[in-house]
Design an enzyme around this catalytic site. Structure first.
Site, short mmCIF file in Angstrom:
data_model
loop_
_atom_site.label_atom_id
_atom_site.label_comp_id
_atom_site.label_asym_id
_atom_site.label_seq_id
_atom_site.Cartn_x
_atom_site.Cartn_y
_atom_site.Cartn_z
N SER A 1 0.81 -1.22 0.00
CA SER A 1 0.00 0.00 0.00
C SER A 1 0.85 1.28 0.00
CB SER A 1 -0.91 0.02 1.24
OG SER A 1 -0.13 0.07 2.41
N GLY A 2 2.12 1.15 0.31
CA GLY A 2 2.98 2.35 0.40
C GLY A 2 3.47 2.81 -0.95
N TYR A 3 4.29 3.86 -0.91
CA TYR A 3 4.76 4.43 -2.17
C TYR A 3 5.73 3.49 -2.90
CZ TYR A 3 2.60 8.86 -0.81
OH TYR A 3 1.71 9.83 -0.47
N CYS B 1 17.60 5.07 0.39
CA CYS B 1 17.61 5.95 -0.79
C CYS B 1 18.75 6.96 -0.71
CB CYS B 1 16.25 6.63 -0.96
SG CYS B 1 15.62 7.47 0.50
N ASN C 1 14.13 8.78 -5.66
CA ASN C 1 14.22 7.98 -4.44
C ASN C 1 13.30 6.76 -4.45
OD1 ASN C 1 12.26 10.23 -4.23
ND2 ASN C 1 11.65 9.19 -2.35
#
Lengths: 348, 348, 348, 348
Positions: free
Chosen positions: D13-15, D150, D315
């Site tokens: 569900s995250g980026y 990142c 990133n």
């Protein structure tokens, strides 16, 4: 279907030219042959289009050295294009012109909106208006297609389902929010970052020329039926068109769902975006950056019957280069989505 | 004119509260006495309003400890405000409420738009609608004033000259471009930077509640005369309202100049912005950030007679705190521009 | 203290000129007499500085028509200024030059960094370096002052407390994040919105000329002690300087608090920003927009002893026009904060 | 090479999860099998990742229903991941974990930087540090790989050529400019648009945890050799790392060219960006949005010998999902660029 065609681009230094190069370099059935720019001859393409660094070692050439090819994209400024296209037409089997010069059907209409005589009126009947969703059959049998205006594209694709369904429309107010890349790559005080950043600028409150394309596609003769206003906002790519539509008919939500689905259910680049929750429940241009989608949604004002249609595109993609590649795919018999698979990003 | 009044703010932790503090701390005739926030008691004001660091050593207090003062600003959320104001009315001679709760004249209208019964209907007649440009005489003789909705303010100040001049208006489409500070200081997924940045989001395509204020001020009973759509863009402060106005009357450019000049030539915070050249030739919110100006301009669509009126404000200033201070100046007999001299910045 | 002086600005069309006008028009002891711009003669000031619409009816004049005044601000480009100032020096009692031409003490240093012979070396000893926090006594007794470089100002005000306290410094890496207004108001491809928007661009990774001012003020002769890199980010106004300072001394947090307080506790425009919580716990340029503050904060890297100093200003205010007005206040015996009371905005 | 593997994502569900989905859905040799999110079960993937609308009809499932697959991506928060991975390891032949939990080689180092005991120290030796450019051989023979931080990735890829060439390095100051998507998709006051927009915020002036990865990859034991400071700027995606490198060796421009070319000439995702003219003559993150490139450039400060290395990535791509897919390609024997061909956009 595995044959490869050679494509060249005349006027490849601009933003639409750069997007064409990005798309064509990765297109499975295209080999990019030449890209011209008179003022950048012998420079690497990536010197102007830095995202292409490492992707091609091609350099800009002169149109004087243009060799025959299969597909020629012409991405010259308005008015220049109609001077050059007559000389270029024997260079390629297919020509797609991205300027405004071959979009309108008659020299009179052109003169009315662009305030100049058309330089090649005899070519106008040979050009198909290049939005496949509204003109696919014509494009398929044409040698020449014109790209559509970016603001016109967002407007037309928002309105088209209603018109196709025979809904009577009294008037449409088109309120467009537009990014800075619409203005091209020539610096000016208006595009100077300290001035353009953060702006919400009434760029064209009345009299926008893309109105002519909307009227033509809708088959409307009364100019006042479409009234556009364009506001420049702090965004590089993207158009959001808010269409305030007035109709004497009483349409309900489910009627509009049906009308939009009928028009677009089989279209690979059209998405109906209308959710009851979430933050992306209407079309939004930022998630379309780099993609060829046109997202459309709608809402009905219960008090007045006004229909609000919301339409979003990336002006350099569905509004220019992406749509041109889609039109090429149609003309050349390629799969319509070839080279156009990038879905857009999130977050961005 | 040199007397100093004591002012306090109930609900001072929000964005409008912060702007009130900034303005009142530098106001020549005001001494800030208290600023309340239940959840921030004993914190320094600058801990929430970092621009006030070094400007005051005041801390937030509780409304339970509110002492009598001359002017009380109430900056509580809608619905909370009407619960609290009845208890606060004896604390101060003058009260200015910034919520939506005391803007509409009748409890029925309130319920229609806000879907809840009004908790203090007996107070409604005591409140003057607080936009001085359209209601100065009433404000001057009132003890209580309500702030106006930010989107309503931009719309009303754009339309008012026409209505004042007796121009017949058929319909107004109000297309508003709004910044993120309109939503207040509570984080949510919709305001999360990766989602909100770069957005062009149809926030309220139909049914916006500020419509009620516009209708009331214009004296219109037919709800469908004003049709608002609000789009959220990537901006913190600012509103640009594009008003598409339809009238049966044939107005020329010079008629509109006369109409706008008659309405606003003596108004200290209204500027008519309509130049034939330059990049700021129409109103633009970014140069109004921090100022109390409302800039208005217009253009006529020759083909259709549509009038496009463009109106810009800083939503936290002329749309909230600045306008509230202006209303206070009117009520208290101070010079109307006192404490409101900041002109805005360029570039920004 | 109630006397009024006449001030004029030579080169008033640029961004620093615009800010000078904004500040001086509201300055309680200044009357703006003339503002020159050769290419904008007879235009209204607000045609270039739209925030001044309604604030003044002055027009730009030619330097050829410059009349004597009390204070003359010269806001011409580097290299032009040193050609013009010798002719202008008899026009006013006080001159404040905002260019780089009168910042460095010796013609040799100037030539080393600016690669050209100084055109008026005889004037250099007459100019006081115009940052009051580090040179107030000298400014007070001078007729002429030079503005300081914006990046130099942020750096100097971050470093000065350490040097004033006698801390030995081995080396400082200055990593500056800068807005687009630093580049002035001339459009170019680098400032074109589609290119400049969203950029994080290594503008000057090595060899930045403002280094010379930092060395001079610190009294350091070894050029490699100060090493600047400037990165342009998507911001119009503002500078954040991150100073990575290496010292053989073992300093603790409370030592730095003492050092910074000693240097700045009585300075009206310096704030130490270093909180243990909150989102504005270090200096941040956005809340300084339009204000003359320089906010400074610091942190110590426990592992290595590196001191990180963070310094923020509005480049057009404390980095240019605001600082120039502050210097004028010092020279003319006005209260140092006169005309500089705007605290900055939040949110913004 | 035409075989297809089944991939699933735990914590989708995250980026980073969203980017993994975008990449894997278009990967020629991957079929996406499941995507889990406990709090979003039964919702369509596109409800959280709106760019995937029309690209997949998959819904989020629960990790409890996870079926065996070939490749499992774990995109859970730090500390949660090390609790879950031991139970997940039998679900798939290959596991790529994107959290910080399996990046550091020893439990002691983990505890030093993350202040908590490692929950699965026995698994640490089984994980290859997942940056192919510095650890390809190890990844190729591993079943498990960890994504890299990142900010660490941008730093490591900037420094690696020097270390590989045996250049002695005294100290590196890493000044990172970072976008808001680094912080994930959970709203907070710090990420609230009115606060986060326009910010230049010292997010982590000292003590950044990614330092540990840089030290480990470089083989350095002295912690003070790498000193990071992270500043959050108004950008959604992207990192620009400015590395100020101090070495006793006298390196010239052509030495650095040689060193960087030797390290990266055969790397498909590394580009050396260092032109003598143009506006993109150093690396810039905005043209990398959506691409897997890491662009690196450099400059030498003649006065001091300081080397400034500039490194840019997206990133969420080379700093997370893109790099993870690249590592998968290495592990699974796919072409290393499979599914990663998007070049980035211009303008944007």
């Amino acid at each position: 279907m595995n044959r490869t065609l050679r494509a060249s681009i005349v006027g490849a230094s601009g933003y639409a030219g750069g997007e064409l190069l990005r798309l064509l370099l990765d297109h499975p059935q295209i080999e990019v042959q030449q890209a011209t720019s008179e003022s950048n001859q012998t420079k690497y393409l990536y010197s102007l289009h830095p995202n292409l660094r490492g992707r091609t070692t091609l350099k800009f050439s002169s149109v004087a050295d243009l060799e025959p090819c299969d597909v020629l994209f012409v991405s010259l400024p308005h008015k220049t294009s109609m001077e050059k296209v007559p000389q270029l037409r024997e260079k390629a089997k297919y020509i797609i012109d991205l300027s405004a010069d071959f979009r309108l059907n008659t020299p009179d209409t052109y003169k009315h909106w662009y305030k100049v005589d058309h330089a090649a009126p005899e070519l106008l009947p040979e050009f198909a208006y290049g939005i496949p969703e509204v003109n696919r059959a014509h494009i398929k049998i044409s040698r020449f297609a014109s790209g559509a205006g970016c603001n016109a594209t967002a407007t037309i694709l928002g309105l088209y389902p209603l018109v196709k369904a025979g809904i009577s429309i009294e008037r449409v107010i088109v309120d467009i929010k537009a990014g800075s890349s619409e203005g091209g790559n020539k610096p000016s005080l208006a595009s100077h970052h300290p001035e353009r950043s953060g702006c919400v600028r009434s760029f064209s409150p009345v009299g926008h020329r893309h109105t002519a394309e909307v009227l033509q596609v809708m088959g409307w003769t009364e100019a006042s039926k479409v009234q556009m206003s364009v506001t420049a906002i702090d965004m590089v790519r993207g158009i959001l068109a808010t269409l305030h539509v007035f109709t004497p008919e009483k349409l309900r939500d489910k009627d509009l769902w049906k009308i939009f689905r009928m028009a677009y259910q089989d279209e690979p680049f059209m998405r109906i975006v209308k959710d009851s929750q979430g933050i992306y429940r209407y079309p939004e241009p930022k998630i379309l950056i780099g993609s060829n989608y046109c997202d459309v949604g709608f809402e009905i004002d219960e008090e007045s019957g006004r229909i609000v249609i919301i339409s979003a595109i990336d002006n350099l993609m569905k509004g220019a280069a992406g749509n041109a590649v889609q039109a090429m795919n149609v003309m050349c018999g390629f799969p319509e989505t070839a080279g156009l698979s990038f879905p857009g990003l999130h977050p961005v």
